[in-house]
Write a protein that holds these residues in place. Structure first.
Motif, PDB file in Angstrom:
ATOM      1  N   GLY A  65       0.778  -1.229   0.000  1.00  0.00           N
ATOM      2  CA  GLY A  65       0.000   0.000   0.000  1.00  0.00           C
ATOM      3  C   GLY A  65       0.813   1.283   0.000  1.00  0.00           C
ATOM      4  O   GLY A  65       0.244   2.374   0.096  1.00  0.00           O
ATOM      5  N   ILE A  66       2.129   1.195  -0.130  1.00  0.00           N
ATOM      6  CA  ILE A  66       2.997   2.374  -0.179  1.00  0.00           C
ATOM      7  C   ILE A  66       3.556   2.509  -1.584  1.00  0.00           C
ATOM      8  O   ILE A  66       4.147   1.563  -2.121  1.00  0.00           O
ATOM      9  CB  ILE A  66       4.153   2.284   0.832  1.00  0.00           C
ATOM     10  CG1 ILE A  66       3.614   2.045   2.250  1.00  0.00           C
ATOM     11  CG2 ILE A  66       5.005   3.548   0.779  1.00  0.00           C
ATOM     12  CD1 ILE A  66       2.764   3.170   2.785  1.00  0.00           C
ATOM     13  N   ALA A  67       3.363   3.676  -2.181  1.00  0.00           N
ATOM     14  CA  ALA A  67       3.924   3.968  -3.490  1.00  0.00           C
ATOM     15  C   ALA A  67       5.245   4.703  -3.320  1.00  0.00           C
ATOM     16  O   ALA A  67       5.341   5.650  -2.537  1.00  0.00           O
ATOM     17  CB  ALA A  67       2.958   4.816  -4.313  1.00  0.00           C
ATOM     18  N   TYR A  68       6.248   4.259  -4.057  1.00  0.00           N
ATOM     19  CA  TYR A  68       7.575   4.882  -4.036  1.00  0.00           C
ATOM     20  C   TYR A  68       7.745   5.592  -5.370  1.00  0.00           C
ATOM     21  O   TYR A  68       7.819   4.958  -6.423  1.00  0.00           O
ATOM     22  CB  TYR A  68       8.647   3.831  -3.804  1.00  0.00           C
ATOM     23  CG  TYR A  68       8.464   3.107  -2.480  1.00  0.00           C
ATOM     24  CD1 TYR A  68       9.051   3.570  -1.313  1.00  0.00           C
ATOM     25  CD2 TYR A  68       7.651   1.969  -2.403  1.00  0.00           C
ATOM     26  CE1 TYR A  68       8.858   2.922  -0.102  1.00  0.00           C
ATOM     27  CE2 TYR A  68       7.456   1.310  -1.196  1.00  0.00           C
ATOM     28  CZ  TYR A  68       8.059   1.793  -0.054  1.00  0.00           C
ATOM     29  OH  TYR A  68       7.869   1.145   1.147  1.00  0.00           O
ATOM     30  N   ILE A  69       7.780   6.916  -5.306  1.00  0.00           N
ATOM     31  CA  ILE A  69       7.644   7.740  -6.496  1.00  0.00           C
ATOM     32  C   ILE A  69       8.927   8.522  -6.751  1.00  0.00           C
ATOM     33  O   ILE A  69       9.342   9.336  -5.915  1.00  0.00           O
ATOM     34  CB  ILE A  69       6.472   8.736  -6.331  1.00  0.00           C
ATOM     35  CG1 ILE A  69       5.183   7.980  -5.949  1.00  0.00           C
ATOM     36  CG2 ILE A  69       6.276   9.530  -7.605  1.00  0.00           C
ATOM     37  CD1 ILE A  69       4.057   8.922  -5.518  1.00  0.00           C
ATOM     38  N   PRO A  70       9.575   8.306  -7.895  1.00  0.00           N
ATOM     39  CA  PRO A  70      10.696   9.171  -8.273  1.00  0.00           C
ATOM     40  C   PRO A  70      10.172  10.559  -8.638  1.00  0.00           C
ATOM     41  O   PRO A  70       9.294  10.694  -9.492  1.00  0.00           O
ATOM     42  CB  PRO A  70      11.294   8.466  -9.501  1.00  0.00           C
ATOM     43  CG  PRO A  70      10.720   7.083  -9.491  1.00  0.00           C
ATOM     44  CD  PRO A  70       9.371   7.209  -8.858  1.00  0.00           C
ATOM     45  N   VAL A  71      10.672  11.570  -7.965  1.00  0.00           N
ATOM     46  CA  VAL A  71      10.233  12.939  -8.220  1.00  0.00           C
ATOM     47  C   VAL A  71      11.460  13.818  -8.441  1.00  0.00           C
ATOM     48  O   VAL A  71      12.597  13.377  -8.314  1.00  0.00           O
ATOM     49  CB  VAL A  71       9.398  13.502  -7.044  1.00  0.00           C
ATOM     50  CG1 VAL A  71       8.106  12.721  -6.878  1.00  0.00           C
ATOM     51  CG2 VAL A  71      10.197  13.503  -5.749  1.00  0.00           C
TER      52      VAL A  71
ATOM     53  N   GLY B 113      14.594  13.609  -6.079  1.00  0.00           N
ATOM     54  CA  GLY B 113      14.661  12.543  -5.091  1.00  0.00           C
ATOM     55  C   GLY B 113      13.548  11.533  -5.204  1.00  0.00           C
ATOM     56  O   GLY B 113      12.999  11.293  -6.284  1.00  0.00           O
ATOM     57  N   LEU B 114      13.184  10.943  -4.049  1.00  0.00           N
ATOM     58  CA  LEU B 114      12.172   9.904  -3.986  1.00  0.00           C
ATOM     59  C   LEU B 114      11.255  10.184  -2.808  1.00  0.00           C
ATOM     60  O   LEU B 114      11.709  10.625  -1.752  1.00  0.00           O
ATOM     61  CB  LEU B 114      12.831   8.529  -3.796  1.00  0.00           C
ATOM     62  CG  LEU B 114      11.890   7.336  -3.916  1.00  0.00           C
ATOM     63  CD1 LEU B 114      11.818   6.877  -5.371  1.00  0.00           C
ATOM     64  CD2 LEU B 114      12.359   6.186  -3.039  1.00  0.00           C
ATOM     65  N   VAL B 115       9.949   9.934  -3.005  1.00  0.00           N
ATOM     66  CA  VAL B 115       8.992  10.088  -1.905  1.00  0.00           C
ATOM     67  C   VAL B 115       8.208   8.798  -1.755  1.00  0.00           C
ATOM     68  O   VAL B 115       7.969   8.070  -2.728  1.00  0.00           O
ATOM     69  CB  VAL B 115       8.020  11.271  -2.130  1.00  0.00           C
ATOM     70  CG1 VAL B 115       8.773  12.587  -2.148  1.00  0.00           C
ATOM     71  CG2 VAL B 115       7.208  11.095  -3.408  1.00  0.00           C
ATOM     72  N   ALA B 116       7.804   8.491  -0.515  1.00  0.00           N
ATOM     73  CA  ALA B 116       6.948   7.349  -0.215  1.00  0.00           C
ATOM     74  C   ALA B 116       5.582   7.883   0.177  1.00  0.00           C
ATOM     75  O   ALA B 116       5.475   8.714   1.091  1.00  0.00           O
ATOM     76  CB  ALA B 116       7.546   6.515   0.914  1.00  0.00           C
ATOM     77  N   VAL B 117       4.534   7.429  -0.498  1.00  0.00           N
ATOM     78  CA  VAL B 117       3.188   7.937  -0.275  1.00  0.00           C
ATOM     79  C   VAL B 117       2.266   6.775   0.078  1.00  0.00           C
ATOM     80  O   VAL B 117       2.205   5.772  -0.647  1.00  0.00           O
ATOM     81  CB  VAL B 117       2.650   8.673  -1.527  1.00  0.00           C
ATOM     82  CG1 VAL B 117       1.193   9.077  -1.333  1.00  0.00           C
ATOM     83  CG2 VAL B 117       3.504   9.898  -1.824  1.00  0.00           C
ATOM     84  N   ASP B 118       1.547   6.903   1.194  1.00  0.00           N
ATOM     85  CA  ASP B 118       0.553   5.907   1.599  1.00  0.00           C
ATOM     86  C   ASP B 118      -0.675   6.079   0.711  1.00  0.00           C
ATOM     87  O   ASP B 118      -1.310   7.139   0.719  1.00  0.00           O
ATOM     88  CB  ASP B 118       0.194   6.103   3.072  1.00  0.00           C
ATOM     89  CG  ASP B 118      -0.660   4.973   3.627  1.00  0.00           C
ATOM     90  OD1 ASP B 118      -1.472   4.402   2.872  1.00  0.00           O
ATOM     91  OD2 ASP B 118      -0.545   4.680   4.834  1.00  0.00           O
ATOM     92  N   LEU B 119      -1.029   5.044  -0.040  1.00  0.00           N
ATOM     93  CA  LEU B 119      -2.139   5.152  -0.977  1.00  0.00           C
ATOM     94  C   LEU B 119      -3.493   5.196  -0.295  1.00  0.00           C
ATOM     95  O   LEU B 119      -4.500   5.513  -0.934  1.00  0.00           O
ATOM     96  CB  LEU B 119      -2.094   4.000  -1.974  1.00  0.00           C
ATOM     97  CG  LEU B 119      -0.882   4.006  -2.915  1.00  0.00           C
ATOM     98  CD1 LEU B 119      -0.920   2.799  -3.841  1.00  0.00           C
ATOM     99  CD2 LEU B 119      -0.809   5.291  -3.725  1.00  0.00           C
ATOM    100  N   ASN B 120      -3.561   4.887   0.996  1.00  0.00           N
ATOM    101  CA  ASN B 120      -4.812   5.030   1.733  1.00  0.00           C
ATOM    102  C   ASN B 120      -5.068   6.471   2.148  1.00  0.00           C
ATOM    103  O   ASN B 120      -6.210   6.843   2.415  1.00  0.00           O
ATOM    104  CB  ASN B 120      -4.792   4.128   2.969  1.00  0.00           C
ATOM    105  CG  ASN B 120      -4.845   2.658   2.616  1.00  0.00           C
ATOM    106  OD1 ASN B 120      -5.600   2.258   1.739  1.00  0.00           O
ATOM    107  ND2 ASN B 120      -4.021   1.856   3.276  1.00  0.00           N
ATOM    108  N   THR B 121      -4.013   7.276   2.218  1.00  0.00           N
ATOM    109  CA  THR B 121      -4.133   8.699   2.578  1.00  0.00           C
ATOM    110  C   THR B 121      -3.264   9.516   1.636  1.00  0.00           C
ATOM    111  O   THR B 121      -2.329  10.196   2.067  1.00  0.00           O
ATOM    112  CB  THR B 121      -3.707   8.922   4.041  1.00  0.00           C
ATOM    113  OG1 THR B 121      -2.370   8.402   4.225  1.00  0.00           O
ATOM    114  CG2 THR B 121      -4.667   8.238   4.994  1.00  0.00           C
ATOM    115  N   PRO B 122      -3.559   9.464   0.346  1.00  0.00           N
ATOM    116  CA  PRO B 122      -2.628  10.034  -0.633  1.00  0.00           C
ATOM    117  C   PRO B 122      -2.479  11.540  -0.570  1.00  0.00           C
ATOM    118  O   PRO B 122      -1.464  12.077  -1.029  1.00  0.00           O
ATOM    119  CB  PRO B 122      -3.230   9.599  -1.968  1.00  0.00           C
ATOM    120  CG  PRO B 122      -4.681   9.399  -1.692  1.00  0.00           C
ATOM    121  CD  PRO B 122      -4.740   8.863  -0.291  1.00  0.00           C
TER     122      PRO B 122
END
Length: 392
Positions: A97-103, A106-115
């Motif tokens: 349920g955690i998305a790891y997004i190259p931005v 850097g990189l961010v980790a986003v909880d898809l339940n509370t995006p």
């Protein structure tokens, strides 16, 4: 010696320009590097690498979005975290349920339940991210312009950094205790310590199975698909203008060339079982998807996406999708295509009948260049605008 065997097997285009072998230089570990000690259990509910797995099959056990799904800008909370204007530079990966997004930066980790709450953690990197990340062993591995960086997937703290770089979405993959990176200077990296051994040559894509490494390369020197065993010996090569990554499953490799011809190749011998030129298919960059006895070929810059019989290559069905620049995603009885200029459509795997579609205009999406399946939905990578949306 398993580690040496893994090193010798990395990035099989070595033999396309000369004799395969190691330069013989082992990277001196950087001061302050920390080895990875977490168990290497597969994460649940995951899309841990480009194509879903190291074989790049495009398979998922998730369900597609509901007909009345809503779209959320996954970068809205990131921008609201005082990080300024942010873009998704490459497709994300997801686990638990955690998305790891190259931005940007850097990189961010986003909880898809509370995006919309912003990132769980963020990590600035001093190099740009040049390929889709890879999740394994409780860590996330990030190919950059100068280094492969390993971060703790829970905290974002760095384990180690290695001298390796990949240049395409499918240029990094994990096999056993090594992560392989195709790029200008291909490398096999020990997954726990970050120790590197360089090899000659350069590959553009990677697909792996338990017994071999399959790379594609297309440049002025040599073009084709190359297979290597785990001792680093070239098994076979098939010439052609292959750009997208191969897909490998159950001893067969499927790949398409730039003109829209699909191939099935014996993974051990290189025998071409069949090849078929597909009307309406052209310039496939992203690669195919394969599941069961079916192969799914996106339209590329053409107009028609098709389902093939995996054993014979005969067309089972074809649909007018328009341009499809991303790899298809295959579920238990459905297949989804990100229709670059039109929207996301889900089709019946057996008949090709369209089940549901979400319009790009209605959902205010950018151009659709890739789909990442998540629980009951898709992340949509909007490549030309570098946006990222959650459709769920």
């Amino acid at each position: 010696m398993p580690f040496r065997r893994a090193l010798l097997s990395a990035i099989g285009t070595t033999a396309s320009v000369g004799t395969a072998g190691c330069v013989g230089r082992i990277r001196r570990k950087l001061r302050g590097d920390t080895p990875i000690e977490d168990p290497c259990n597969a994460p649940t509910g995951s899309w841990p690498t480009a194509g879903g797995d190291s074989g790049r099959t495009g398979q998922t056990d998730t369900a597609p979005p509901a007909p009345d799904a809503t779209a959320v800008d996954l970068l809205a909370g990131v921008r609201g975290n005082d990080r300024g204007q942010q873009h998704a530079s490459n497709p994300p990966v997801v686990a638990d349920g955690i998305a790891y997004i190259p931005v940007t930066g850097g990189l961010v980790a986003v909880d898809l339940n509370t995006p919309t709450d912003g990132p769980s953690w963020s990590r600035d990197l001093d190099v740009g991210i040049t390929a889709a990340p890879v999740l394994a062993c409780g860590a996330i591995f990030i190919p950059g312009t100068d280094h492969l960086t390993a971060l703790n997937s829970t905290s974002g703290e760095r384990y180690w950094r290695a001298d390796a770089v990949g240049f395409s979405d499918t240029s990094a993959a994990v096999l056993d205790n090594s992560i392989y990176v195709a790029g200008f200077s291909p490398a096999a990296v020990d997954i726990r310590t970050g120790t590197v051994q360089w090899l000659e040559g350069a590959g553009e894509t990677l697909a792996l199975d338990d017994d071999g490494i399959y790379t594609t390369r297309s440049d002025s020197q040599v073009s084709g698909i190359f297979a290597y065993d785990l001792n680093g010996e070239e098994r076979w090569r098939v010439s052609g203008e292959f750009v997208g990554s191969a897909s490998v499953l159950d001893g067969t490799v499927w790949v398409a060339d730039y003109q829209g011809t699909a191939y099935a190749i014996d993974a051990r011998t290189g025998e071409v079982y069949w090849s078929h030129s597909l009307p309406g298919v052209n310039k496939i960059d992203a690669g195919l998807a394969v599941a069961g006895d079916e192969v799914f070929v996106p339209a590329g810059t053409g107009t028609t996406s098709v389902a093939l019989d995996a054993a014979t290559g005969e067309i089972r069905w074809a649909v007018d999708t328009g341009i499809v620049t991303g790899r298809p995603v295959v579920g238990d009885n459905w297949v989804a295509f990100g229709r670059t200029n039109d929207g996301v459509s889900v089709y019946d795997r057996t008949t090709g009948e369209e089940r549901i579609s979400w319009s790009r205009a209605e959902y205010h999406l950018g151009t659709i260049d890739g789909l990442v399946p998540v629980k009951d939905g898709f992340m949509i990578w909007e490549g030309s605008s570098s946006g990222l949306s959650l459709l769920r």
